[in-house]
Write a protein that holds these residues in place. Structure first.
Motif, PDB file in Angstrom:
ATOM      1  N   VAL A  98       0.866  -1.191   0.000  1.00  0.00           N
ATOM      2  CA  VAL A  98       0.000   0.000   0.000  1.00  0.00           C
ATOM      3  C   VAL A  98       0.890   1.224   0.000  1.00  0.00           C
ATOM      4  O   VAL A  98       1.841   1.305   0.789  1.00  0.00           O
ATOM      5  CB  VAL A  98      -0.920   0.000   1.245  1.00  0.00           C
ATOM      6  N   PRO A  99       0.615   2.198  -0.867  1.00  0.00           N
ATOM      7  CA  PRO A  99       1.455   3.408  -0.870  1.00  0.00           C
ATOM      8  C   PRO A  99       1.421   4.111   0.477  1.00  0.00           C
ATOM      9  O   PRO A  99       0.396   4.118   1.173  1.00  0.00           O
ATOM     10  CB  PRO A  99       0.836   4.276  -1.979  1.00  0.00           C
ATOM     11  N   GLU A 156       7.259   4.137  -5.957  1.00  0.00           N
ATOM     12  CA  GLU A 156       6.647   4.810  -4.824  1.00  0.00           C
ATOM     13  C   GLU A 156       6.847   3.949  -3.593  1.00  0.00           C
ATOM     14  O   GLU A 156       6.679   2.721  -3.647  1.00  0.00           O
ATOM     15  CB  GLU A 156       5.158   5.036  -5.085  1.00  0.00           C
ATOM     16  N   GLU A 157       7.190   4.615  -2.491  1.00  0.00           N
ATOM     17  CA  GLU A 157       7.394   3.877  -1.252  1.00  0.00           C
ATOM     18  C   GLU A 157       6.060   3.379  -0.734  1.00  0.00           C
ATOM     19  O   GLU A 157       5.058   4.097  -0.760  1.00  0.00           O
ATOM     20  CB  GLU A 157       8.070   4.763  -0.206  1.00  0.00           C
ATOM     21  N   GLY A 158       6.070   2.156  -0.269  1.00  0.00           N
ATOM     22  CA  GLY A 158       4.851   1.572   0.269  1.00  0.00           C
ATOM     23  C   GLY A 158       5.141   0.757   1.504  1.00  0.00           C
ATOM     24  O   GLY A 158       6.289   0.591   1.922  1.00  0.00           O
ATOM     25  N   GLU A 200       5.244  -5.274   9.781  1.00  0.00           N
ATOM     26  CA  GLU A 200       5.173  -4.561   8.517  1.00  0.00           C
ATOM     27  C   GLU A 200       6.583  -4.338   7.999  1.00  0.00           C
ATOM     28  O   GLU A 200       7.552  -4.390   8.751  1.00  0.00           O
ATOM     29  CB  GLU A 200       4.441  -3.234   8.661  1.00  0.00           C
ATOM     30  N   GLN A 201       6.672  -4.126   6.723  1.00  0.00           N
ATOM     31  CA  GLN A 201       7.957  -3.883   6.099  1.00  0.00           C
ATOM     32  C   GLN A 201       7.771  -2.949   4.916  1.00  0.00           C
ATOM     33  O   GLN A 201       6.671  -2.824   4.360  1.00  0.00           O
ATOM     34  CB  GLN A 201       8.594  -5.193   5.614  1.00  0.00           C
ATOM     35  N   ALA A 202       8.861  -2.304   4.590  1.00  0.00           N
ATOM     36  CA  ALA A 202       8.815  -1.383   3.466  1.00  0.00           C
ATOM     37  C   ALA A 202       8.792  -2.160   2.163  1.00  0.00           C
ATOM     38  O   ALA A 202       9.326  -3.264   2.052  1.00  0.00           O
ATOM     39  CB  ALA A 202      10.010  -0.441   3.510  1.00  0.00           C
TER      40      ALA A 202
END
Length: 1675
Positions: A121-122, A140-142, A174-176
């Motif tokens: 997810v962005p 885009e980072e998400g 969570e992770q990038a």
């Protein structure tokens, strides 16, 4: 860039105002909530409950029965702690709860369960402030999340997370992640416009482009790849051709209808029957008969694997209008009608048999390390593919397997074994250091021993035993069937034998050491003391005193026991024959004082001797034993009267001047006395003359005939013949080592020797010290030779020469010596290796395809071609087939499957053919070219001739159409050789020794230096600069050049110098010896030992030494006659002087022997050489000289004293007195009284035997007796005090042996790194067998060498370009395009494609192009008809492009694409065009590009002034950022020529992103100044990282303003110099002050008023004392 609110039209001022209002509203709401809460709560609201963290779960049982607690307290809003009663008890939190007590065994029951990662997810979608426009750059980072929970593994039920956290931290939730940005389609530039599609009328010009990057991740679609524009070359003069003949594709191949079926059809179509004339057949019948005959003849060569059926196929020919409609055939201009029917092969798919059963597993034994094997199954070909039939699928299948069954034996395991160590040899170490020392004998100390290492099967005996058991079981079953069962007697006998050696490559793991250091014990030399004094003349045996023969003996002792016992020492006793021997005798110990006769006071008298009875050794015995010898008589003496002369006592006899006497040599002894006082004139006894003051006597009167026993070396140990067999033992196992097996005897020769003469009869020597001649010894066991069995014969390689004949080879086997024979054991056989010729196979293994003759060309059936002109002839295009069989290399028949596996590609079995018609010209085949007399000289020709009726036809005689001869120049083969590449390493010539496959020995002195050769590859080119074999240039492929590998030179030192004299003459000192540096090491030679840090050219060795303090003594001669100063002639007395000579002499067992230098004696102990005293006058008292001082008692104090005494020699006359006869003095420390103690020296360096170079040695140190003043004295002073000796004087040590680095042999040269080309290299390696130790020569750095491979041309098959689409004699339709397979040669580099050469050079290669074995030389194609709109052929694959963001480190893989553009010829048919197409495929190694907008003035240019360009300089469409591109620069006047400027849509020059305009006074753009970078810390970064933010295109238009389009701010904050103007600072300061004011007002409005403090008397004594400063001044 960044995240934020999306303001109105992006106005930054509106955005700032909106944020400020939001902030103020939020503060006011919080303030109101705060007030309302304060007004509604009671006064207890200032207190609240605080809780601490839960403690550890406690309990006695594991599981849910635990409990945990936490702290709960009441706190004030100001932060201090108060009593619990101040807080609301109802709201008090619990301080205890139940919990799950985790124990260690829970780790196996619980674990974390990890869910799958959710969709990325962005970050912008998860952020509150995500309404600011986002510009994607690469990705885009998400964030992606997952569920993680603790579960009970057995039930997979959820559990508390704390249970799993006890063992392992909770995994992240969570992770990038990265979401790729949409990738728009990127197309290339247009090609140039094509010519007009028509030469008259209205046509089209087209230009096309190709797709470079496909649209990905939702990017925009590709634009049109084709652009059209109409063209009118001119009006057409005649009617424009509207129709074209179009050929359709060939229909599938079908079999022709049989003749019977055709006849039935013909009868149905006609009422009349077939009329035949007798003897006349139609062409079809003739053809059928001929076909049958041919088939019968060729069936003998037919293979059952091919079912070839020749059929026919047809195609349609239509007449088509330009608009695509079909018209009548006659509307088209008729040319020669193309072929509409042709022969073809009926396609047959490959047919295979069913799979046979799986074969046995390749793994037939149990192997824990690799238990998996493979097994295969296969199938056979029933029908090979024919024509366009489906190809065969793989004929073999492979799968993994494990050995099955209960009694699977273990796999053979291999291990390293070694032979016994060789004898320890020191010379190998010496030869490493200096070859001249390698042949020395008697060496000892550290050495080197070697052994051979080989590989054997470790469990061979076990496998053999198991195999024997199986055979016995089988045999037992057979016997039980034949005989009644009898219990078998199973006896397992293991015979200990050496294992069979196998190839070394079968053994894994490290190779055992093949050399090791060893130690040869150095023999200890016998050391003896000096000879003692000669003893008295005594009988040889005092128990048997017969005869008068006697001996005088002298002896010496062994001071250092030698190796092998005292028998290796020199003789210890020497004897001299003498007369009148006596075993016992009287020894004079002293004389009593002289007693005058008849009780007189003075005058003559006697002295009674004091004697002892001693034996021959000097020991006191019973006096009765001396009764046979007369006792010494009293000695006459005289006591001087008062007026007599006084003489001193005699001095002791001096040592004898000779040890024996002869005719010319006599031993003498002397003693003296001196005058102490003269007589008084005539009245007293006169003094004797000077000769009477000295006496001389003979000594050592025995003759110089010294005898001693001399022994020879002990002989070998031999069996004792007299020993009983019961005393012997047999060694069990010949390999049991060198233990003793039985007792034997050793003898030696003993003779009597006279010194300086030689051997004399034994009776001359005394029997008592005679050494023994026989001694017992231990016989070592015999050791027989032990060898391994012969290894298996090496495999015979099947090699064949170019003619297919087998090459004769040899096979060998060898065995190794495990134990060398010794002590008379069985010798080893001489033959260690055997060789024999391999059996040469009759035929070389290999298979090849054999092709048979082509069959007759088969035409299309006559009934199908009867409508064509000339159909009555049997001619035209057809098809012919042939049989193919499999053969061995010798030509014998082989199974077809063998060729499928091992032969090359199968030859074609069909081909097109042409049967000539009557009108065709028929010619013979070309003859061979005539021979050339020489290369490059003249020409060569080949010819052919017309045959048959063609000779008479005029058209066939046209030599331009049908040439009958060809001429070409003779081949000019010129070759040029030249070197290529670098020189190789310098390589020494092969030593001829190749490391064995079976045993590995330690390499000896391998030559590692000297003259070698280095090589450079030679390359050979022909006259066309094509690479050819080097043999063409008469070269073997190399240039050789001599080179030198410098030999290592070791450090060279001189021999040791002699030891210096001990630095002290008494006690412990040091002695030194040294070596000098003669030559430093170079080229990797053995390094030098540590040199002296002062003098870098010398090596010292210092050891302690000890000198006997009595080695040198002062010897004083008697005092001279008095010299009286005042001579009184009457009395000769008074003050006077006496002198004497003092000399330093070497002391021996027999006394001082020779004078030496005075410095060798202790100067402190030197006697006086002169003295002054008073010579007594007559009638005075005369005393003898003072005796020695008594020793001071220890400890030394001044209360103690020492004494010396004298006694009266002459009594005084009446009236005169004698002086004191005793003298004493106080004992003073370090003056006349000393303490003594032992002193230990430092350890010496490790001392080796003289014949050793390294190994075990001894470190020594010395014990010294030291006086309290620091002076070393004789050891007797310490020994008399019985001081404790607690030190160890010797310890063992080791001198590290200087072992040179030992390397293995060079390995065999590796295979070439490239099979062809210029850059191939071969390598060989060597390994370190023994690393260097100590000061040994280090290992050389070069452990591998390379040399170039012979250059071989790189041949490859390569396609030629496709030909144009060919349609026979027709304008358009379905046709075929062709390409050829050609042979190319190259040098292996990637530069250039190579050169075309003859196909014969590629015949040895597998038929494949770039690894693809499916050769495609023709394919169907379409030639568009006039007016058709169609797709072009596929473009070439684009270059590999990486989907990435350059500089951001983001990469989503690489892709390449190809496309098909649309082409049209008629403007009216554009609506009928198909869609353009593209396809992509992944690739590797893509280049990462970036795309930018570019603009520039292009006067008179067709290219637009604004374009998108890729970073490699390629102009593209698509890929640039989705922003308003700059407009055409040509509309600005003057042009925007400043850097970073462009022309806006309003025809005004503006600056690019990141730059601001600097205007000239007249309002025109002067320059584009860069906008300064602001450093803004991001709120989300807790570390306060500074991110760089640059204004993004501040000049982009938001609302169009008249005159200056796109300008959003009119007040320019920057001056012409690019710096901020002053008013900007003022505005910023005012805004800051306003913000401070607003915050202060809000704080004052929201602050809670202070309550008056109430007095609570009842709680004052319970309330804890809390000091909190609230600002009151009275605190």
């Amino acid at each position: 860039m960044g995240l934020g609110w999306r303001g109105a039209a992006g106005d930054p001022q509106n955005k700032d105002r909106g944020e400020l209002v939001t902030f103020l509203v939020t503060l006011l709401l919080l303030c109101g909530f705060w007030e309302a809460h304060a007004q509604t709560d009671d006064e207890k609201s200032v207190y609240f409950w605080e809780t601490g963290p839960w403690g550890r779960c406690m309990g006695s049982d594991c599981g849910p029965g635990g409990s945990q607690s936490r702290a709960v307290w009441c706190a004030h809003v100001d932060g201090w702690t108060t009593l619990h009663t101040n807080c609301d008890q109802v709201q008090r939190p619990s301080n205890q709860r139940n919990c799950f007590r985790v124990c260690d065994w829970h780790k196996d029951l619980y674990d974390w369960q990890l869910g799958a990662w959710n969709v990325c997810v962005p970050v912008s979608a998860r952020t509150l402030w995500a309404l600011r426009p986002f510009t994607c750059s690469g990705a885009e980072e998400g964030i992606q999340t997952r569920e993680v929970g603790c579960i009970l593994k057995s039930e997979e039920s959820p559990a508390e997370d704390s249970i799993c956290e006890y063992f392992e931290p909770k995994p992240r939730l969570e992770q990038a992640c990265l979401i790729p940005c949409p990738q728009d389609c990127v197309a290339s530039e247009y090609s140039p416009w094509t010519p007009c599609s028509k030469t008259c009328g209205t046509g089209l010009k087209t230009r096309v482009r190709s797709v470079l990057v496909p649209p990905l991740f939702g990017g925009s679609l590709c634009p049109n790849l084709t652009e059209f524009k109409s063209c009118k070359p001119g009006p057409c003069t005649g009617p424009e051709g509207m129709y074209s003949l179009r050929i359709g594709p060939w229909n599938p191949c079908v079999l022709p209808v049989t003749r019977t079926e055709r006849q039935v059809k013909r009868r149905k179509g006609k009422d009349q029957g077939v009329r035949e004339r007798a003897g006349v057949k139609d062409p079809e019948t003739r053809e059928l008969i001929q076909k049958k005959r041919t088939r019968n003849r060729l069936n003998r060569q037919e293979s059952p694997f091919w079912d070839i059926q020749v059929g026919y196929q047809t195609r349609d020919v239509t007449c088509i209008h330009r608009n695509g409609s079909i018209g009548a055939r006659n509307l088209c201009t008729m040319r020669d009608l193309p072929l509409t029917v042709q022969s073809c092969v009926l396609p047959k798919d490959c047919q295979l048999t069913d799979w046979i059963q799986w074969g046995p597993c390749s793994k037939t034994c149990l192997d824990p390390e690799s238990p998996i094997g493979n097994r295969t199954r296969s199938r056979q070909v029933v029908q090979f593919p024919v024509g366009e039939g489906a190809e065969c699928t793989p004929l073999e299948e492979l799968e993994s397997c494990e050995p099955q069954g209960e009694s699977v034996p273990p796999c053979a395991t291999y291990t390293w074994r070694s032979t016994e160590w060789s004898d320890c040899r020191v010379d190998s170490l010496l030869s490493q250091q200096d070859r001249r020392r390698g042949n020395l004998t008697g060496l000892c100390g550290g050495g080197l021993q070697t052994r051979e290492v080989y590989c054997v099967q470790a469990n061979a005996e076990l496998l053999k035993y198991l195999n024997n058991l199986k055979e016995k079981e089988k045999a037992g079953q057979t016997q039980r069937q034949q005989k009644p069962s009898v219990p078998p007697l199973l006896s397992v006998t293991f015979q200990i034998t050496a294992s069979l050696p196998v190839e070394n490559k079968l053994c894994e793991g490290p190779i055992p050491n093949r050399s090791q250091l060893c130690q040869i014990p150095c023999p200890i030399d016998c050391e003896v003391s000096p000879w003692g004094a000669w003893g008295p003349c005594t009988f040889e045996n005092c128990d048997d005193q017969a005869g008068k023969k006697g001996f005088k003996l002298r002896k010496r002792q062994i001071t250092n026991e030698p190796t092998g016992g005292p028998g290796n020492c020199p003789h210890l006793v020497e004897a001299v024959p003498c007369d009148e021997p006596n075993c016992y005798d009287w020894k004079l110990t002293g004389l009593d004082p002289c007693v005058p006769e008849e009780d007189n006071q003075c005058g003559p008298g006697t002295q009674i001797p004091q004697v002892q009875c001693v034996n021959s050794t000097g020991a006191e015995v019973d006096r009765k034993l001396c009764t046979s010898s007369p006792a010494p008589e009293p000695v006459a003496c005289e006591v001087p009267c008062s007026r007599d002369c006084v003489l001193s006592d005699w001095t002791p006899w001096t040592s004898c001047s000779q040890t024996c006497s002869s005719k010319t040599i006599e031993g003498k002894q002397m003693r003296t006395r001196s005058i102490l006082a003269y007589n008084a004139g005539e009245g007293g006894g006169a003094c004797p003359n000077s000769s009477s003051l000295q006496e001389v006597r003979n000594c050592n009167e025995h003759a110089c005939t010294v005898y001693h026993w001399q022994t020879g070396p002990w002989g070998p140990c031999t069996e004792d013949p007299s020993a009983s067999t019961l005393n012997t033992s047999t060694a069990v196992g010949a390999s049991g080592g060198g233990g003793p097996c039985s007792t034997g005897l050793q003898t030696r020769k003993v003779i009597c020797v006279r010194v300086n003469v030689g051997q004399v009869p034994p009776k001359k020597c005394p029997d008592s010290p005679r050494p023994t001649t026989v001694r017992p010894c231990q016989l070592p066991c015999k050791k027989d030779c032990i060898m391994t069995p012969f290894s298996d014969w090496t495999l015979c390689p099947f090699t064949c020469d170019a003619d297919g004949n087998a090459v004769k080879t040899k096979q060998t086997r060898k065995r190794l010596i495990i134990q060398q024979p010794s002590n008379g054991g069985q010798d080893c056989p001489e033959v260690l290796e055997e060789e024999k010729d391999c059996e040469v196979p009759k035929i070389c293994p290999g298979f090849r395809w054999k092709t048979h003759k082509w069959r007759k060309c088969q035409l299309v059936p006559w009934f199908l071609r009867q409508e064509r002109p000339g159909a009555q002839e049997t001619c035209g295009p057809g098809l012919q087939t042939r049989a193919v069989s499999c053969r061995q290399l010798d030509g014998t028949q082989a199974d077809i499957n063998e060729c499928l596996k091992f032969a090359k590609a199968m030859p074609a079995i069909t081909q097109h053919c042409q049967l000539p018609c009557q009108d065709d010209c028929q010619l013979t085949n070309w003859s061979k070219f005539s021979s050339c007399t020489a290369d490059c000289v003249g020409v060569r020709t080949r010819k052919r001739a017309l045959i048959g009726r063609s000779k008479k036809k005029d058209k066939c005689k046209n030599t331009q159409m049908y040439p009958l001869s060809e001429t070409q120049y003779c081949p000019c083969d010129k070759y040029n050789a030249q070197p290529v590449g670098n020189w190789s390493d310098c390589i020494l010539p092969e030593g001829g020794r190749v490391e064995s496959l079976l045993g590995m020995k330690v390499q000896g002195d391998i030559k590692e230096c000297g003259q070698g050769y280095r090589y450079q590859a030679m390359v050979c080119y022909d006259q066309d600069n094509r690479l050819v074999e080097t043999l063409r240039c008469n070269s073997h492929g190399y240039i050789e050049e001599a080179c030198i590998i410098p030999c290592p030179s070791d450090c060279k030192l001189s021999e040791w110098s002699n030891w210096s004299r001990c630095s002290k003459s008494c006690g412990s000192g040091v002695k030194v010896r040294s070596k000098w540096l003669r030559e430093k090491p170079y080229n990797g030679g053995r390094p030098c030992p540590k040199l002296d840090h002062i003098n870098q050219a010398q090596v010292y060795e210092v050891v302690p030494c000890q000198s006997d303090c009595n080695q040198y003594v002062w010897v004083a001669e008697p005092w001279s006659v008095w010299k009286v100063s005042n001579v009184d002639l009457k009395e000769n007395c008074g003050e006077g002087v006496q002198t004497r000579k003092v000399r330093c002499m070497l002391n021996t067992i027999d006394g001082p022997s020779e004078s030496v230098e005075d410095y060798l004696c202790d100067p402190e102990e030197m006697p006086l050489g002169a003295r002054e005293s008073r010579l007594p006058c007559p009638e005075d008292c005369v005393l003898n000289d003072w005796g020695s001082w008594s020793r001071c008692s220890l400890p030394c104090t001044r209360t103690n004293s020492r004494v010396r005494v004298a006694y009266t020699l002459r009594s005084p006359s009446v009236g005169r007195e004698c002086p004191d006869t005793s003298d004493n003095e106080p004992c003073n420390l370090n003056l006349n009284c000393f303490n003594y103690f032992y002193n230990i020296t430092d350890w010496s360096t490790c001392q080796l035997s003289p014949n050793a170079v390294c190994g075990s040695g001894i470190k020594t140190r010395m014990l010294d007796c030291v006086r309290s003043d620091g002076k070393s004295v004789n050891m007797k002073f310490c020994e008399e005090l019985n001081l404790e000796k607690k030190w160890q004087m010797n310890i063992s040590c080791v001198v590290e042996c200087p072992v040179n680095c030992q390397l293995s042999e060079w390995s065999a040269w590796s295979a070439c790194s490239q099979t062809c080309g210029l850059e191939g290299k071969m390598w060989r390696q060597r390994a370190v067998v023994q690393a260097s130790q100590g000061d040994g020569r280090p290992c050389p750095p070069q452990m591998e060498q390379w040399k170039p491979c012979p250059v071989r041309p790189c041949y490859r098959w390569q396609y030629s370009p496709w030909s144009e689409c060919r349609v026979e004699n027709v304008v358009c339709g379905h046709g075929t395009r062709y390409r050829n397979l050609t042979c190319y040669v190259s040098d292996g580099s990637r530069e250039g494609e190579g050169s075309l050469v003859d196909e014969e050079l590629c015949n040895s290669l597998k038929l494949a192009v770039d690894g693809d074995t499916e050769i495609l030389l023709k394919e169907a194609c379409t030639l568009p008809c006039p007016g058709e709109c169609y797709l072009m052929e596929w473009s070439d694959w684009s270059s590999c492009v990486s989907i990435c963001a350059k500089g951001a480190g983001v990469d989503f893989g690489s892709v390449q694409v190809r496309s098909r553009a649309v082409l049209a010829q008629e403007p009216e048919n554009l609506q009928l065009c198909p869609d353009q197409a593209w396809e992509s495929q992944p690739c590797t190694g893509g280049q990462c590009y970036e795309y930018k907008w570019f603009s520039g003035g292009r006067q008179n240019s067709t290219r637009p002034s604004i374009w998108c360009q890729r970073s490699d300089g390629l102009n593209v469409t698509g890929g640039c950022p989705p922003m308003n591109p700059p407009v055409d620069n040509s509309s600005c006047d003057p042009l925007c020529l400043m850097p970073k400027s462009f022309c806006s849509e309003a025809a005004v020059c503006m600056c690019e992103e990141g730059f601001t305009e600097v205007l000239s006074p007249v309002g025109q753009l002067d320059q584009c100044a860069p906008i300064p970078i602001l450093e803004i810390p991001t709120a989300g970064d807790k570390k306060g990282d500074v991110k760089t933010s640059r204004a993004i295109n501040p000049t982009l238009p938001s609302t169009l303003q008249p005159g200056r389009s796109g300008r959003t701010w009119y007040l320019q904050p920057y001056g012409p110099d690019g710096k901020l103007k002053m008013w900007v600072y003022g505005v910023a300061a005012g805004a800051f002050v306003l913000l401070i004011f607003i915050v202060s007002m809000i704080y004052l409005a929201c602050k809670k008023p202070k309550r008056p403090q109430r007095q609570r008397q009842q709680n004052n004594r319970l309330k804890p004392l809390t000091l909190a400063y609230d600002g009151d001044t009275d605190m």
